[in-house]
Design a protein around this motif. Structure first.
Motif, PDB file in Angstrom:
ATOM      1  N   ALA A 192       0.972  -1.165  -0.040  1.00 35.71           N
ATOM      2  CA  ALA A 192      -0.534   0.133  -0.279  1.00 35.71           C
ATOM      3  C   ALA A 192       0.900   0.859   0.188  1.00 35.71           C
ATOM      4  N   CYS A 193       2.399   0.974   0.260  1.00 34.12           N
ATOM      5  CA  CYS A 193       2.556   2.588   0.294  1.00 34.12           C
ATOM      6  C   CYS A 193       3.732   2.841  -0.205  1.00 34.12           C
ATOM      7  N   LEU A 194       3.983   1.912  -1.305  1.00 34.13           N
ATOM      8  CA  LEU A 194       4.465   2.292  -2.394  1.00 34.13           C
ATOM      9  C   LEU A 194       3.374   2.275  -3.795  1.00 34.13           C
ATOM     10  N   ARG A 195       2.102   1.583  -3.344  1.00 34.48           N
ATOM     11  CA  ARG A 195       0.916   1.979  -4.356  1.00 34.48           C
ATOM     12  C   ARG A 195       0.414   3.477  -4.623  1.00 34.48           C
ATOM     13  N   ARG A 196       0.735   4.100  -3.055  1.00 32.99           N
ATOM     14  CA  ARG A 196       0.023   5.923  -2.670  1.00 32.99           C
ATOM     15  C   ARG A 196       0.566   6.260  -3.473  1.00 32.99           C
ATOM     16  N   SER A 197       0.554   7.412  -4.357  1.00 35.59           N
ATOM     17  CA  SER A 197       1.461   8.160  -5.148  1.00 35.59           C
ATOM     18  C   SER A 197       1.470   9.913  -4.828  1.00 35.59           C
ATOM     19  N   LEU A 198       2.515   9.260  -3.458  1.00 38.29           N
ATOM     20  CA  LEU A 198       2.444  10.926  -2.119  1.00 38.29           C
ATOM     21  C   LEU A 198       3.299  11.663  -2.952  1.00 38.29           C
ATOM     22  N   GLY A 199       2.877  12.877  -3.457  1.00 31.35           N
ATOM     23  CA  GLY A 199       3.606  13.980  -3.874  1.00 31.35           C
ATOM     24  C   GLY A 199       3.740  14.296  -5.185  1.00 31.35           C
ATOM     25  N   GLY A 200       2.854  13.417  -5.525  1.00 33.67           N
ATOM     26  CA  GLY A 200       2.491  13.101  -7.262  1.00 33.67           C
ATOM     27  C   GLY A 200       3.074  11.951  -7.753  1.00 33.67           C
ATOM     28  N   VAL A 201       2.772  11.777  -9.264  1.00 30.94           N
ATOM     29  CA  VAL A 201       3.362  10.613 -10.257  1.00 30.94           C
ATOM     30  C   VAL A 201       5.394  10.683 -10.287  1.00 30.94           C
ATOM     31  N   ASP A 202       5.705  11.999 -10.419  1.00 37.01           N
ATOM     32  CA  ASP A 202       6.991  12.258 -10.186  1.00 37.01           C
ATOM     33  C   ASP A 202       7.558  11.484  -9.233  1.00 37.01           C
ATOM     34  N   VAL A 222      15.460  -5.215   1.148  1.00 35.84           N
ATOM     35  CA  VAL A 222      13.772  -4.879   1.479  1.00 35.84           C
ATOM     36  C   VAL A 222      13.354  -5.932   1.151  1.00 35.84           C
ATOM     37  N   GLN A 223      11.733  -6.076   1.334  1.00 35.77           N
ATOM     38  CA  GLN A 223      11.292  -6.938   1.321  1.00 35.77           C
ATOM     39  C   GLN A 223       9.829  -6.065   1.150  1.00 35.77           C
ATOM     40  N   ILE A 224       9.112  -6.543  -0.424  1.00 37.88           N
ATOM     41  CA  ILE A 224       7.702  -5.765   0.076  1.00 37.88           C
ATOM     42  C   ILE A 224       6.350  -7.019   0.693  1.00 37.88           C
ATOM     43  N   ALA A 225       5.328  -6.388   0.944  1.00 41.67           N
ATOM     44  CA  ALA A 225       4.358  -7.379   1.292  1.00 41.67           C
ATOM     45  C   ALA A 225       3.303  -7.616   0.701  1.00 41.67           C
ATOM     46  N   PRO A 226       2.781  -7.706  -0.382  1.00 43.78           N
ATOM     47  CA  PRO A 226       2.339  -7.991  -1.356  1.00 43.78           C
ATOM     48  C   PRO A 226       0.435  -7.907  -0.651  1.00 43.78           C
ATOM     49  N   PHE A 227      -0.283  -7.035  -1.668  1.00 42.23           N
ATOM     50  CA  PHE A 227      -1.783  -7.396  -1.338  1.00 42.23           C
ATOM     51  C   PHE A 227      -2.169  -8.643  -0.699  1.00 42.23           C
ATOM     52  N   ASP A 228      -1.972  -9.875  -1.838  1.00 46.41           N
ATOM     53  CA  ASP A 228      -2.643 -11.680  -1.673  1.00 46.41           C
ATOM     54  C   ASP A 228      -1.958 -11.619  -0.577  1.00 46.41           C
ATOM     55  N   LEU A 229      -1.194 -11.252   0.131  1.00 44.47           N
ATOM     56  CA  LEU A 229      -0.461 -11.990   1.300  1.00 44.47           C
ATOM     57  C   LEU A 229      -1.994 -11.596   1.935  1.00 44.47           C
ATOM     58  N   GLY A 230      -2.493 -10.970   2.143  1.00 45.97           N
ATOM     59  CA  GLY A 230      -3.999 -11.236   3.297  1.00 45.97           C
ATOM     60  C   GLY A 230      -3.337 -10.853   4.420  1.00 45.97           C
ATOM     61  N   GLY A 231      -4.146 -10.782   5.646  1.00 43.85           N
ATOM     62  CA  GLY A 231      -3.177 -10.254   7.190  1.00 43.85           C
ATOM     63  C   GLY A 231      -2.922 -11.236   7.143  1.00 43.85           C
ATOM     64  N   HIS A 232      -1.451 -10.214   8.049  1.00 45.61           N
ATOM     65  CA  HIS A 232      -1.052 -10.446   8.761  1.00 45.61           C
ATOM     66  C   HIS A 232      -0.612 -10.038  10.508  1.00 45.61           C
ATOM     67  N   GLY A 233       0.177 -10.321  11.267  1.00 48.18           N
ATOM     68  CA  GLY A 233       0.490 -10.356  12.951  1.00 48.18           C
ATOM     69  C   GLY A 233       0.407  -8.630  13.228  1.00 48.18           C
ATOM     70  N   ALA A 234       1.383  -8.365  11.818  1.00 47.56           N
ATOM     71  CA  ALA A 234       1.183  -7.021  11.612  1.00 47.56           C
ATOM     72  C   ALA A 234       0.629  -5.604  11.369  1.00 47.56           C
ATOM     73  N   ALA A 235      -0.694  -5.920  11.625  1.00 41.98           N
ATOM     74  CA  ALA A 235      -1.995  -5.321  10.975  1.00 41.98           C
ATOM     75  C   ALA A 235      -1.695  -4.458  11.755  1.00 41.98           C
ATOM     76  N   GLY A 236      -1.542  -4.060  12.919  1.00 45.03           N
ATOM     77  CA  GLY A 236      -2.402  -3.057  13.517  1.00 45.03           C
ATOM     78  C   GLY A 236      -0.867  -1.295  13.532  1.00 45.03           C
ATOM     79  N   GLY A 237       0.372  -2.037  12.943  1.00 37.93           N
ATOM     80  CA  GLY A 237       0.596  -0.688  12.463  1.00 37.93           C
ATOM     81  C   GLY A 237       2.172  -0.289  12.301  1.00 37.93           C
ATOM     82  N   PRO A 238       2.986   0.236  12.036  1.00 36.77           N
ATOM     83  CA  PRO A 238       4.621   0.285  12.051  1.00 36.77           C
ATOM     84  C   PRO A 238       5.355  -0.007  13.177  1.00 36.77           C
ATOM     85  N   ILE A 239       6.021  -0.815  12.597  1.00 37.00           N
ATOM     86  CA  ILE A 239       6.801  -1.417  13.729  1.00 37.00           C
ATOM     87  C   ILE A 239       8.473  -1.069  13.937  1.00 37.00           C
ATOM     88  N   THR A 240       8.717  -0.668  14.349  1.00 36.37           N
ATOM     89  CA  THR A 240      10.692  -0.605  14.576  1.00 36.37           C
ATOM     90  C   THR A 240      10.904  -1.676  15.665  1.00 36.37           C
TER      91      THR A 240
END
Length: 304
Positions: A192-202, A222-240
């Motif tokens: 989702a964070c890669l599909r959201r065009s923040l700041g415009g396309v360029d 870097v790993q990408i969690a794709p949409f088709d992964l469905g739900g996962h344990g980190a669904a609550g928000g960002p974690i560091t």
């Protein structure tokens, strides 16, 4: 009597001579050592607070590294804990002096909240930084233009000068990834964070290209969690999660909120979040496949 122990003094000297992480880490190290001395001496937090004309809550904050400590207070605590060796006492006092030495980020105090300042110091000292993001590309991997869009979104009432200061701080933070003894950054990004065009396309296309380029660094994964992964344990928000080589620094979980953050270091909490991020990393696309996903996204955006 608590005698000087070379095994304990040497780590203190190492932190004093090479204060990686600045005052943030020095406060944590000092607090951890003082807690160990207090417990070894059988002294309660209440008694320790009385010795420095404070409360048990002040001792708790000091031992957790949340606040700096005056040399006088450290000296009084060492006396209470029956530490009499002059060499050992001087190590502790030197460490206390270091806790008040400003880190490079202090010049951004006008835009740097205290709860976020701690994270910057911990990043500087970390050997591994694991992060999961769902809405934005992690700050350590943002381009200047993308960071500008993020800062404007999060601070709509801020002046242009303040926004620029925030962006400068973010760019300065990123230098640790290419510094000597750079930490390993392992980032899992929700698609989702890669599909959201923040700041415009360029801006977004440039951000994706930068992200792909950063994956070529040997210490960046870097790993990408794709949409088709469905739900996962980190669904609550960002974690560091930050890990350290120093035995006096426990693993720390950082959970950012809108106007504050939580720092968790209790073993049960850390283990829970480690299990979640391990599971998420296993489910997400591999680093190689994630790079291919990025390149496909970039190609589509450039094709218009």
């Amino acid at each position: 009597m608590v005698a000087a122990q070379p095994g304990r003094v040497q780590p203190l000297r190492r932190h004093i001579e090479h204060p990686r992480g600045g005052p943030t880490v020095l406060r944590i190290v000092l607090g951890t050592q003082l807690r160990r001395l207090r417990e070894a001496a059988g002294v309660t937090r209440e008694a320790a607070g009385d010795a420095i004309r404070g409360s048990h809550a002040k001792i708790s904050r000091l031992e957790l590294g949340r606040v700096g400590c005056k040399e006088r207070d450290v000296a009084d605590l060492l006396t209470l804990y029956r530490v009499t060796d002059e060499k050992e006492r001087e190590e502790f006092l030197a460490l206390a002096r270091g806790t008040s030495t400003p880190g490079w980020w202090h010049r951004y105090n006008d835009v740097l909240p205290g709860w976020f300042e701690t994270l910057i110091g911990l990043e500087e000292a970390a050997s591994v930084i694991r992060t999961y993001e769902v809405q934005f590309v992690p700050g350590l991997l943002q381009t200047e233009e993308y960071a500008l869009a993020v800062c404007r979104l999060g601070n709509p009432q801020a002046s242009g000068k303040e926004i620029q200061r925030r962006v400068e701080l973010r760019m300065q933070r990123q230098s640790l990834l290419t510094a000597p003894n750079a930490p390993r950054l392992w980032a899992v990004l929700d698609e989702a964070c890669l599909r959201r065009s923040l700041g415009g396309v360029d801006v977004m296309a440039a951000q994706l290209r930068h992200l792909a380029e950063m994956t070529r660094l040997p210490n960046v994964t870097v790993q990408i969690a794709p949409f088709d992964l469905g739900g996962h344990g980190a669904a609550g928000g960002p974690i560091t999660i930050l890990r350290f080589l120093e035995p006096d620094l426990p693993d720390i979980v950082y959970l950012e909120q809108l106007t504050s953050a939580l720092y968790l270091d209790k073993r049960d909490d850390v283990d829970h979040y480690l299990a979640v991020t391990d599971q998420l990393s296993a489910q997400a696309a591999s680093p190689r496949d994630s790079r291919a996903i990025l390149e496909e996204m970039i190609g589509r955006m450039e094709a218009g």
